[in-house]
Design a protein around this motif. Structure first.
Motif, PDB file in Angstrom:
ATOM      1  N   ALA A  85       1.726  -8.888 -24.156  1.00 37.75           N
ATOM      2  CA  ALA A  85       2.616  -8.246 -23.669  1.00 37.75           C
ATOM      3  C   ALA A  85       2.019  -8.305 -22.258  1.00 37.75           C
ATOM      4  CB  ALA A  85       2.661  -6.679 -24.249  1.00 37.75           C
ATOM      5  N   SER A  86       1.526  -8.629 -21.242  1.00 35.25           N
ATOM      6  CA  SER A  86       1.362  -8.539 -19.848  1.00 35.25           C
ATOM      7  C   SER A  86       1.586  -9.910 -18.958  1.00 35.25           C
ATOM      8  CB  SER A  86      -0.600  -8.060 -19.513  1.00 35.25           C
ATOM      9  OG  SER A  86      -1.291  -9.356 -19.300  1.00 35.25           O
ATOM     10  N   ALA A  87       1.832  -9.445 -17.980  1.00 31.23           N
ATOM     11  CA  ALA A  87       2.485 -10.457 -17.386  1.00 31.23           C
ATOM     12  C   ALA A  87       0.761 -11.800 -16.879  1.00 31.23           C
ATOM     13  CB  ALA A  87       2.502 -10.671 -16.271  1.00 31.23           C
ATOM     14  N   ILE A  88       0.887 -13.203 -16.755  1.00 30.79           N
ATOM     15  CA  ILE A  88      -0.030 -13.845 -16.669  1.00 30.79           C
ATOM     16  C   ILE A  88      -0.401 -13.540 -15.105  1.00 30.79           C
ATOM     17  CG2 ILE A  88       1.440 -15.629 -15.894  1.00 30.79           C
ATOM     18  CD1 ILE A  88      -1.378 -16.601 -17.509  1.00 30.79           C
ATOM     19  N   GLY A  89      -1.535 -13.520 -15.857  1.00 35.22           N
ATOM     20  CA  GLY A  89      -2.501 -13.388 -13.933  1.00 35.22           C
ATOM     21  C   GLY A  89      -3.699 -14.033 -14.490  1.00 35.22           C
ATOM     22  N   ARG A  90      -4.900 -14.220 -12.799  1.00 33.79           N
ATOM     23  CA  ARG A  90      -6.431 -14.359 -13.536  1.00 33.79           C
ATOM     24  C   ARG A  90      -6.972 -13.706 -14.281  1.00 33.79           C
ATOM     25  NH1 ARG A  90      -6.088 -18.994  -9.924  1.00 33.79           N
ATOM     26  NH2 ARG A  90      -8.528 -19.649 -11.299  1.00 33.79           N
ATOM     27  N   ILE A  91      -8.145 -14.010 -15.004  1.00 39.70           N
ATOM     28  CA  ILE A  91      -8.545 -12.927 -15.660  1.00 39.70           C
ATOM     29  C   ILE A  91     -10.181 -12.752 -14.950  1.00 39.70           C
ATOM     30  CG2 ILE A  91     -10.298 -12.093 -18.100  1.00 39.70           C
ATOM     31  CD1 ILE A  91      -7.344 -13.918 -19.284  1.00 39.70           C
ATOM     32  N   PRO A  92     -10.515 -12.001 -14.326  1.00 37.97           N
ATOM     33  CA  PRO A  92     -11.855 -11.998 -13.377  1.00 37.97           C
ATOM     34  C   PRO A  92     -12.978 -12.383 -14.010  1.00 37.97           C
ATOM     35  CG  PRO A  92      -9.915 -10.175 -13.489  1.00 37.97           C
ATOM     36  CD  PRO A  92      -9.665 -10.377 -13.874  1.00 37.97           C
ATOM     37  N   SER A  93     -12.502 -12.058 -15.272  1.00 38.55           N
ATOM     38  CA  SER A  93     -14.574 -12.684 -16.138  1.00 38.55           C
ATOM     39  C   SER A  93     -14.183 -14.220 -15.707  1.00 38.55           C
ATOM     40  CB  SER A  93     -14.665 -12.033 -17.743  1.00 38.55           C
ATOM     41  OG  SER A  93     -13.531 -12.537 -18.660  1.00 38.55           O
ATOM     42  N   LEU A  94     -13.176 -13.986 -16.778  1.00 40.73           N
ATOM     43  CA  LEU A  94     -12.946 -16.357 -16.846  1.00 40.73           C
ATOM     44  C   LEU A  94     -13.211 -16.244 -14.826  1.00 40.73           C
ATOM     45  CD1 LEU A  94     -10.002 -17.115 -19.475  1.00 40.73           C
ATOM     46  CD2 LEU A  94     -12.287 -16.266 -19.632  1.00 40.73           C
ATOM     47  N   ASP A  95     -12.699 -16.160 -14.393  1.00 37.95           N
ATOM     48  CA  ASP A  95     -12.463 -17.067 -12.778  1.00 37.95           C
ATOM     49  C   ASP A  95     -14.572 -16.569 -12.977  1.00 37.95           C
ATOM     50  OD1 ASP A  95     -10.276 -17.126 -12.143  1.00 37.95           O
ATOM     51  OD2 ASP A  95     -10.316 -15.530 -10.877  1.00 37.95           O
ATOM     52  N   GLY A  96     -15.578 -15.905 -13.602  1.00 38.03           N
ATOM     53  CA  GLY A  96     -16.502 -15.910 -13.009  1.00 38.03           C
ATOM     54  C   GLY A  96     -17.664 -16.605 -14.344  1.00 38.03           C
ATOM     55  N   LEU A  97     -16.844 -17.068 -14.955  1.00 44.21           N
ATOM     56  CA  LEU A  97     -17.465 -17.845 -16.132  1.00 44.21           C
ATOM     57  C   LEU A  97     -17.224 -19.066 -15.295  1.00 44.21           C
ATOM     58  CD1 LEU A  97     -18.307 -18.515 -18.847  1.00 44.21           C
ATOM     59  CD2 LEU A  97     -16.111 -18.998 -19.559  1.00 44.21           C
ATOM     60  N   ARG A  98     -16.027 -19.666 -14.995  1.00 38.96           N
ATOM     61  CA  ARG A  98     -15.847 -20.879 -14.753  1.00 38.96           C
ATOM     62  C   ARG A  98     -16.622 -21.335 -13.173  1.00 38.96           C
ATOM     63  NH1 ARG A  98     -11.012 -19.468 -13.321  1.00 38.96           N
ATOM     64  NH2 ARG A  98      -9.939 -20.731 -15.178  1.00 38.96           N
ATOM     65  N   ARG A 136     -18.383  -7.375 -16.896  1.00 42.56           N
ATOM     66  CA  ARG A 136     -18.519  -6.891 -15.885  1.00 42.56           C
ATOM     67  C   ARG A 136     -19.163  -6.897 -15.030  1.00 42.56           C
ATOM     68  NH1 ARG A 136     -22.053  -3.138 -18.132  1.00 42.56           N
ATOM     69  NH2 ARG A 136     -19.805  -2.206 -19.156  1.00 42.56           N
ATOM     70  N   VAL A 137     -20.532  -8.012 -15.483  1.00 40.43           N
ATOM     71  CA  VAL A 137     -20.968  -9.247 -14.715  1.00 40.43           C
ATOM     72  C   VAL A 137     -20.546  -9.907 -14.040  1.00 40.43           C
ATOM     73  CG1 VAL A 137     -22.891 -10.741 -14.438  1.00 40.43           C
ATOM     74  CG2 VAL A 137     -23.442  -8.582 -15.917  1.00 40.43           C
ATOM     75  N   LEU A 138     -19.456 -11.276 -15.257  1.00 42.73           N
ATOM     76  CA  LEU A 138     -19.058 -12.302 -14.446  1.00 42.73           C
ATOM     77  C   LEU A 138     -17.608 -11.438 -13.790  1.00 42.73           C
ATOM     78  CD1 LEU A 138     -18.757 -13.978 -17.745  1.00 42.73           C
ATOM     79  CD2 LEU A 138     -20.041 -14.941 -15.417  1.00 42.73           C
ATOM     80  N   SER A 139     -16.985 -11.005 -13.625  1.00 45.00           N
ATOM     81  CA  SER A 139     -15.628 -10.211 -12.641  1.00 45.00           C
ATOM     82  C   SER A 139     -16.412  -9.649 -11.444  1.00 45.00           C
ATOM     83  CB  SER A 139     -15.237  -8.914 -13.294  1.00 45.00           C
ATOM     84  OG  SER A 139     -14.792  -9.278 -14.806  1.00 45.00           O
ATOM     85  N   SER A 140     -17.834  -9.292 -11.195  1.00 40.34           N
ATOM     86  CA  SER A 140     -18.437  -8.901  -9.813  1.00 40.34           C
ATOM     87  C   SER A 140     -17.946  -9.625  -8.867  1.00 40.34           C
ATOM     88  CB  SER A 140     -19.486  -8.768  -9.960  1.00 40.34           C
ATOM     89  OG  SER A 140     -20.231 -10.385  -9.855  1.00 40.34           O
ATOM     90  N   LYS A 141     -18.059  -9.596  -7.262  1.00 37.09           N
ATOM     91  CA  LYS A 141     -17.499 -10.090  -6.540  1.00 37.09           C
ATOM     92  C   LYS A 141     -18.306 -11.683  -5.848  1.00 37.09           C
ATOM     93  CE  LYS A 141     -15.674  -6.741  -3.036  1.00 37.09           C
ATOM     94  NZ  LYS A 141     -15.803  -5.973  -2.149  1.00 37.09           N
ATOM     95  N   PRO A 142     -19.582 -11.258  -6.004  1.00 36.71           N
ATOM     96  CA  PRO A 142     -20.200 -13.240  -6.147  1.00 36.71           C
ATOM     97  C   PRO A 142     -19.578 -13.995  -6.986  1.00 36.71           C
ATOM     98  CG  PRO A 142     -21.791 -11.189  -5.877  1.00 36.71           C
ATOM     99  CD  PRO A 142     -20.505 -10.516  -6.115  1.00 36.71           C
ATOM    100  N   PHE A 143     -19.045 -13.643  -8.183  1.00 36.23           N
ATOM    101  CA  PHE A 143     -19.166 -14.443  -9.195  1.00 36.23           C
ATOM    102  C   PHE A 143     -18.000 -14.867  -9.098  1.00 36.23           C
ATOM    103  CE2 PHE A 143     -22.912 -12.859 -11.267  1.00 36.23           C
ATOM    104  CZ  PHE A 143     -23.511 -14.003 -11.917  1.00 36.23           C
ATOM    105  N   ARG A 144     -17.580 -14.064  -8.896  1.00 39.42           N
ATOM    106  CA  ARG A 144     -15.791 -13.944  -8.703  1.00 39.42           C
ATOM    107  C   ARG A 144     -15.084 -15.295  -7.423  1.00 39.42           C
ATOM    108  NH1 ARG A 144     -11.943  -9.679  -9.226  1.00 39.42           N
ATOM    109  NH2 ARG A 144     -10.306 -10.908  -9.463  1.00 39.42           N
TER     110      ARG A 144
END
Length: 390
Positions: free
Chosen positions: A12-25, A301-309
């Motif tokens: 139901a939420s609006a589209i937005g970036r998922i922090p952990s997926l940024d870290g995974l990428r 938590r790990v993938l959403s940290s600043k270095p990974f993002r």
């Protein structure tokens, strides 16, 4: 929904970036960088070339779980699954329109690719390639970059020249992006189990028969299926979180997923003939890592940290620009390939960041503008929402 469930995973939420997926990428992009940096070292490259017995140290790095850090091909498969997931999620967002999607997506992909081709051409001019490098991988790379090759690489869809090897995956990204409505329709109309069976059957048949479209395009379908059935997948994750030993379930999921992703490297010391039959398990492992990055609290938590993002923000730029740098330093440091690769890793991350600032981010902004203009032109009565590109 659990109170600690991230809001961005709610349908139901609006589209937005998922922090952990940024870290995974970002992690996957670094893995590809390490993969090519390792291939520039003769001893490590030997593990990829039959008839070249690797050293003991190289064997440990190649035929053990340590290979996860430089499993480049497997990381590209993860990119494919991730693209399928993210673009399908975009289609389901509020304010999405196909009129805006197509021009925006093509600009988003092609402008950075054109910039990467120009950058690669400059490296060809600055560092002379002779073709006699100690690494068989470096020696097999192109020694010149003609205008014809550059134009071929800029076009993507007709295939790439091979001078910038990471571009091969962009061919399939473009084709998938064009076929996205078909993928979404199938995902909504066909039972999930049928989609899985057909997708993995096509992957295996395509690999065995060396039919590239049949091998690679179904990998995107796995991500599309995950996004279209995300409510069910998320419910499983919530059930796991209610368990007392949920951390153990997530740990086992990681070990199994990583083990499947490295399927080929468990059998490679005995025979390289199994690779064509192991594409399915590799893709399944990549999908498992994607799901883990979304559902496991510790992974998020790990993938959403600043270095990974941050790595995620420059991941596309890093992916596009790193290989010419790695090859250039292999030629600049003959006989000291390990040192050359270490320097190339640092320089590649720096150049990736600069390329993001100078080329990719402006391209991203321009792609949004193009999408909005196209939507206004093709559907004047529609209200144009501000939609982040995947």
């Amino acid at each position: 929904m659990r109170s600690d469930q991230p809001a961005e995973l709610s349908p139901a939420s609006a589209i937005g970036r998922i922090p952990s997926l940024d870290g995974l990428r970002g992690t996957a992009a670094v893995v590809v960088l390490l993969h090519h940096a390792a291939l520039a070292v003769p001893g490590l490259a030997a593990t990829y070339y039959p008839g070249r017995p690797p050293s003991v140290a190289a064997s440990w790095l190649a035929y053990s779980p340590l290979h996860l850090a430089w499993a480049g091909t497997e990381a590209v498969y993860l990119f494919f699954v991730l693209s399928g997931f993210v673009l399908t999620r975009l289609v389901s967002s509020r304010g999405f329109s196909w009129e805006a999607y197509y021009p925006s997506r093509m600009v988003r992909l092609y402008l950075p690719v054109i910039g990467a081709v120009v950058f690669a051409a400059v490296t060809f001019l600055l560092v002379h390639r002779t073709g006699d490098a100690a690494s068989p991988w470096v020696a097999a790379r192109a020694v010149n970059y003609s205008v014809g090759r550059a134009l071929t690489d800029m076009a993507l869809v007709g295939g790439t020249s091979g001078a910038i090897t990471p571009l091969w995956s962009l061919t399939w990204e473009v084709i998938f992006s064009l076929l996205l409505p078909v993928y979404v329709f199938v995902a909504r109309a066909v039972p999930a189990w049928v989609q899985l069976v057909v997708a993995f059957a096509c992957i295996e048949i395509g690999a065995v028969l060396a039919i590239a479209p049949l091998t690679f395009l179904p990998i995107f379908a796995v991500g599309v299926l995950l996004a279209s059935r995300w409510d069910s997948v998320r419910a499983i994750g919530e059930s796991v979180e209610r368990l007392r030993w949920s951390w153990l379930v997530w740990l086992i999921t990681f070990l199994v997923s990583a083990g499947l992703a490295l399927s080929y490297w468990w059998t490679a010391p005995f025979s390289t003939a199994y690779y064509t039959w192991l594409r399915g398990p590799i893709v399944l492992g990549a999908a498992g890592l994607l799901v883990l990055s979304l559902l496991s609290p510790w992974a998020r938590r790990v993938l959403s940290s600043k270095p990974f993002r941050w790595l995620g923000s420059i991941s596309f730029s890093l992916y596009l620009t790193h290989e010419p740098i790695v090859i250039a330093f292999a030629y600049l440091f003959p006989g000291r390939e390990v040192l050359g690769s270490l320097i190339a890793i640092v320089v590649s991350i720096l150049v990736g960041w600069l390329f993001f600032l100078v080329v990719e981010r402006p391209s991203h902004r321009f792609s949004r503008w193009v999408g909005k203009r196209a939507r206004l032109l093709l559907s004047p009565s529609a209200e144009v929402a501000r939609e982040p590109s995947p």
